[in-house]
Design an enzyme around this catalytic site. Structure first.
Site, PDB file in Angstrom:
ATOM      1  N   LYS A  37       0.833  -1.201   0.000  1.00 58.54           N
ATOM      2  CA  LYS A  37       0.000   0.000   0.000  1.00 58.54           C
ATOM      3  C   LYS A  37       0.871   1.255   0.000  1.00 58.54           C
ATOM      4  O   LYS A  37       0.599   2.212  -0.729  1.00 58.54           O
ATOM      5  CB  LYS A  37      -0.953  -0.017   1.202  1.00 58.54           C
ATOM      6  CG  LYS A  37      -2.084  -1.019   1.018  1.00 58.54           C
ATOM      7  CD  LYS A  37      -2.852  -1.307   2.290  1.00 58.54           C
ATOM      8  CE  LYS A  37      -3.850  -2.444   2.043  1.00 58.54           C
ATOM      9  NZ  LYS A  37      -4.534  -2.912   3.247  1.00 58.54           N
ATOM     10  N   GLN A  65      -4.489  -1.479   9.441  1.00 60.51           N
ATOM     11  CA  GLN A  65      -4.458  -2.809   8.814  1.00 60.51           C
ATOM     12  C   GLN A  65      -5.127  -3.837   9.721  1.00 60.51           C
ATOM     13  O   GLN A  65      -4.797  -3.940  10.906  1.00 60.51           O
ATOM     14  CB  GLN A  65      -2.993  -3.203   8.521  1.00 60.51           C
ATOM     15  CG  GLN A  65      -2.843  -4.507   7.793  1.00 60.51           C
ATOM     16  CD  GLN A  65      -3.452  -4.485   6.391  1.00 60.51           C
ATOM     17  OE1 GLN A  65      -3.291  -3.533   5.625  1.00 60.51           O
ATOM     18  NE2 GLN A  65      -4.184  -5.532   6.051  1.00 60.51           N
ATOM     19  N   ASP A  74     -10.721   3.358   4.327  1.00 61.45           N
ATOM     20  CA  ASP A  74     -11.123   1.956   4.255  1.00 61.45           C
ATOM     21  C   ASP A  74     -12.657   1.835   4.248  1.00 61.45           C
ATOM     22  O   ASP A  74     -13.198   0.758   3.989  1.00 61.45           O
ATOM     23  CB  ASP A  74     -10.560   1.203   5.469  1.00 61.45           C
ATOM     24  CG  ASP A  74      -9.803  -0.049   5.061  1.00 61.45           C
ATOM     25  OD1 ASP A  74      -9.748  -0.332   3.856  1.00 61.45           O
ATOM     26  OD2 ASP A  74      -9.277  -0.728   5.955  1.00 61.45           O
TER      27      ASP A  74
END
Ligand code: NAD
Length: 286
Positions: A54, A98, A121
């Site tokens: 990422k 994460q 997200d």
């Protein structure tokens, strides 16, 4: 005839190229660079790879990438403090924590602590509520990637029967809402559904996100259907998905490969969300 492969790498390349052009133009006009922060708690090997990828992907399109690493032994309070620091940091436009988080950490509190404007997200209650109410907002990356993949290949969605396998808040549930928003007729099947195969057989579009290796068999698929395989499973023979690709590709019209299908799309959507979050607070010329 074998199914046409839905090439996520190719589609993601297009998305990244467009973002690179936007960032470059904005910076050349004296603007700031969008910043994406990724928080990694612990040292799960798969998460390490995702976080590294990422960061790399963000830098490749000209964004700033920040990484905050915390030890496995961290408390919820320590993770919350990092999220709060990133919420306040004006160089950070998107924050991603994460998942999965180590067992002792209150995942829900951490997700809810992310400022909604930086929730790239799309997992906070506000983002998920906006999706349900069809209000503007940051959508979860994987289901958005699936939608962009389908649209890139001009596969009709409106009026089609879609079956989503899985109802997680990360993939299945938002996927069903996005397909509904695009006017598909959507059925969600899950671990307590009986006759999953029979229901899948009715679908023009199947999104497999059960997290079960090789769950979806060839004889489940209506000939010509579009099959999107979200699953990722590391085995000694390499990465496989939720779909028995060798069998399904003889029946399906389109099939997304694993790897190289939904995976690259997820990262591209994360960058798209970071740009959207950035453009909402910075003055960006069209
Ligand atoms: P999850 O475990 O949170 O949810 C799985 C869902 O599938 C549940 O709703 C469950 O009810 C359902 N399910 C389980 N077994 C089933 C069965 N036999 N029949 C029907 N439904 C069943 O998983 P998740 O986070 O939604 O992820 C799903 C898969 O997608 C995993 O393999 C994950 O690694 C992968 N994933 C891939 C990406 C990507 O970028 N490609 C992103 C996120 C998740």
């Amino acid at each position: 005839m074998a199914a046409i492969a839905l090439d996520g790498k190719e589609v993601a390349r297009h998305i990244r190229a467009e973002l690179t052009a936007r960032v470059t133009r904005h910076v050349s006009q004296g603007g700031k660079r969008p910043g994406l922060a990724v928080v990694l708690v612990g040292s799960d090997p798969a998460s390490e790879i995702y976080v590294r990828n990422k960061g790399k992907a963000a830098r490749a399109v000209g964004m700033e990438s920040l990484e905050r690493r915390l030890p496995e032994s961290s408390t919820t309070g320590e993770v919350l403090a990092v999220v709060e620091e990133l919420n306040q940091n004006p160089a950070v436009h998107g924050i991603l924590v994460q998942l999965p988080l180590p067992a002792g950490i209150d995942r829900e509190r951490v997700i809810q602590a992310i400022h909604p404007a930086k929730d790239v997200d799309g997992l906070s209650p506000l983002s998920q509520g906006a999706l349900m109410k069809r209000l503007p907002g940051l959508r979860p990356c994987t289901p958005s990637g699936v939608m962009d993949l389908i649209r890139y290949y001009d596969i009709p969605i409106q009026g089609q029967r879609a079956v989503v396998i899985g109802r997680s808040e990360l993939v299945g549930l938002p996927q069903a809402l996005l397909l509904l928003e695009a006017n598909a007729t959507v059925t969600v099947v899950h671990s307590k559904t009986s006759d999953v195969g029979g229901i899948v057989h009715e679908a023009d579009i199947v999104v497999a996100a059960a997290g079960q290796p090789h769950l979806v068999r060839g004889d489940w698929i209506k000939p010509g259907a579009t099959v999107i395989d979200v699953g990722i499973h590391r085995t000694e023979h390499g990465i496989i998905g939720d779909v028995v690709a060798e069998d399904v590709q003889d029946r399906a019209g389109y099939l997304s490969p694993v790897p190289g299908g939904v995976g690259p799309m997820t990262i591209a959507e994360l960058l798209k969300n970071t740009w959207t979050a950035f453009a909402a607070v910075e003055t960006v010329r069209a």
